[in-house]
Design an enzyme around this catalytic site. Structure first.
Site, PDB file in Angstrom:
ATOM      1  N   LYS A 126     -27.047 -23.892  17.518  1.00  0.00           N
ATOM      2  CA  LYS A 126     -26.824 -22.663  16.633  1.00  0.00           C
ATOM      3  C   LYS A 126     -26.326 -23.238  15.424  1.00  0.00           C
ATOM      4  O   LYS A 126     -25.656 -24.346  15.395  1.00  0.00           O
ATOM      5  CB  LYS A 126     -25.991 -21.829  17.327  1.00  0.00           C
ATOM      6  CG  LYS A 126     -25.764 -20.613  16.802  1.00  0.00           C
ATOM      7  CD  LYS A 126     -26.987 -19.907  17.533  1.00  0.00           C
ATOM      8  CE  LYS A 126     -26.782 -18.228  17.289  1.00  0.00           C
ATOM      9  NZ  LYS A 126     -27.547 -17.319  17.973  1.00  0.00           N
TER      10      LYS A 126
HETATM   11  N1  GLU Z   1     -30.742 -15.797  16.990  1.00  0.00           N
HETATM   12  C1  GLU Z   1     -31.587 -15.261  17.973  1.00  0.00           C
HETATM   13  C2  GLU Z   1     -30.934 -15.432  19.422  1.00  0.00           C
HETATM   14  O1  GLU Z   1     -29.718 -15.780  19.226  1.00  0.00           O
HETATM   15  C3  GLU Z   1     -33.014 -15.997  17.901  1.00  0.00           C
HETATM   16  C4  GLU Z   1     -32.944 -17.504  18.282  1.00  0.00           C
HETATM   17  C5  GLU Z   1     -34.248 -18.128  17.994  1.00  0.00           C
HETATM   18  O2  GLU Z   1     -35.421 -17.380  17.987  1.00  0.00           O
HETATM   19  O3  GLU Z   1     -34.476 -19.151  17.910  1.00  0.00           O
HETATM   20  O4  GLU Z   1     -31.451 -15.333  20.396  1.00  0.00           O
END
Ligand code: GLU
Length: 436
Positions: A126
């Site tokens: 993240k």
């Molecule tokens: N930000 C989204 C989540 O928390 C998508 C993450 C992604 O598609 O890599 O799942």
């Protein structure tokens, strides 16, 4: 690494759990207390426990940019890779004033568990930049995005770490990341991010995928509760991409959306809201504020409304020990990451509320990100029906697997999901062994 299956988890984990329990509101502790519970039940070896709780890599960068008025401002950015044993790290990037290293660490670990729950060949990561994009021009947001991308460029790549949109970031931001990365590599690399515009290697169905996944697992939960989809009442907190899409698709499926909200507050109508009309209002006015075809409710009031399904699709820590007892919904579908604290879990469990945990409920987004990454790497693109069918299959199958785990071990859906995920990641570590 101590990987012998016969060794039991150490008693120290209980002390850790009690300490964590006292820290309601800290997302990393919220993640760890569920991890501890599931790891203890799985009898996870202490060595592996230590490996899985520690993020592999934590990057903190300064992001200096000239503002439009010529003044230089320095933002702080983070990227955390939690675990990459199952494949490239995968996880979004958020631009928000509440971003912190602890939050990004928790969100990165949640991505590891989320990808494992739906069995994608990804690890978890993240990123985030502490900034308020609502006070920045598009040019300033572009500068922050490009400078942040170049600051973390060593970690990025289709084989190593693949960002996606998250809170306050979108396909425009993904396009800038893809371009910045490609300019450094001297050739176009579409597979370095997902959630891109369709015209530059994005996938059909990606934008709706998280909300669509919420609909699918909510229908599974309604069936388990012997309730009908048609006419089931729903309150949705958050009217961004996830909340508004979930509301729209749920109403198209025959559910009655009685309340929606955004930063500016919410609107309630017992007869059901016209979601297409709410979307039109927001497209025009930016916020729900002033929408008059219902009563005004606050975000806090929305959570405790009488309804069958509650979809918290905004931010972390909105359902806590303070309001969990007042929740009237029979089912909670966690569209956001970490909307419920570990303390609230206990209260909801005792009340018999059926919680579809975030690492399952909102996994539709990363599932279609996986499809996008696969399409980019093969250079062959699928039609929307194929994307939606495959998403449906993965979400229903994963729901059944989590449900099976929760029945087998007599635990909540949340702990069942963590157990399934930790078991998969741990199995990979045992097979790979420890390079030392
Ligand atoms: N930000 C989204 C989540 O928390 C998508 C993450 C992604 O598609 O890599 O799942």
């Amino acid at each position: 690494m101590a990987t012998s299956k016969s060794r039991k988890a150490q008693p120290l984990m209980k002390q850790d759990r009690d300490r964590r329990f006292a820290l309601e509101g800290n997302p990393f502790e919220a993640m760890m207390s569920r991890f501890d519970d599931a790891a203890t039940r799985l009898n996870l070896e202490p060595g592996l426990y230590r490996v899985l709780r520690a993020p592999e890599k934590q990057i903190i960068v300064s992001v200096p940019i000239p503002r439009d008025n010529g003044e230089i401002e320095v933002f702080t950015g983070f990227r955390v890779l939690h675990n990459t044993s199952r494949g490239p790290a995968k996880g979004g990037i958020r631009f928000d004033m509440n971003v912190s290293l602890d939050e990004v660490k928790a969100l990165a670990a949640w991505m590891t568990w989320k990808c494992a729950v739906v069995n994608l060949p990804f690890g978890g990561s993240k990123g985030g930049v502490i900034c308020d994009p609502s006070t920045m021009s598009d040019r300033e947001i572009e500068r922050v995005t490009r400078r942040y991308t170049s600051a973390i460029i060593e970690t990025l790549g289709p084989e190593s770490d693949v960002p996606a949109p998250d809170v306050n970031t979108n396909e425009r931001v993904m396009a800038w990341i893809m371009d910045t990365y490609s300019m450094h590599k001297r050739h176009t690399v579409t597979g370095v991010v997902t959630g891109k515009p369709i015209a530059m290697g994005g996938s059909l169905g990606r934008k709706d995928a998280t909300g669509r996944g919420c609909l699918v697992v909510t229908q599974c939960a309604l069936a388990k509760r012997k309730m009908k989809t048609r006419g089931a009442t729903v309150a949705v907190q958050g009217f961004g991409n996830v909340g508004s899409t979930a509301a729209r698709l749920m109403s198209e499926a025959g559910m009655k959306i009685v309340a929606v909200s955004d930063k500016s507050g919410g609107v309630f109508n017992a007869r059901g809201l016209d979601i297409a009309d709410c979307l039109k209002w927001v497209a025009d006015k930016k916020f729900l504020d002033g929408y008059h075809k219902g009563e005004r409710v606050s975000n806090a009031e929305l959570l405790t409304l009488k309804c069958d399904v509650l979809v918290p699709a905004a931010l972390e820590n909105v359902i806590t020990s303070k309001n969990a007892d007042d929740i009237q919904a029979k089912i909670i579908c966690e569209g956001a990451n970490g909307p419920t604290t570990a303390q609230a879990d206990v209260i909801l469990d005792n009340k018999g509320v059926y919680v579809i945990p975030d690492i399952l409920a909102n996994a539709g987004g990363v599932t279609v990100s996986y499809f996008e990454w696969a399409q980019d790497r093969s250079g062959y693109f699928w039609d929307e029906e194929t994307v939606n069918d495959r998403l449906h299959k993965i979400m229903t199958h994963s729901f059944d697997e989590v449900h099976g785990m929760s029945v087998k071990h007599k635990v909540s859906m949340r702990i069942g999901a963590y157990m399934l995920a930790i078991d998969r990641v741990a199995a990979m570590h045992r097979m790979r062994g420890l390079y030392a």
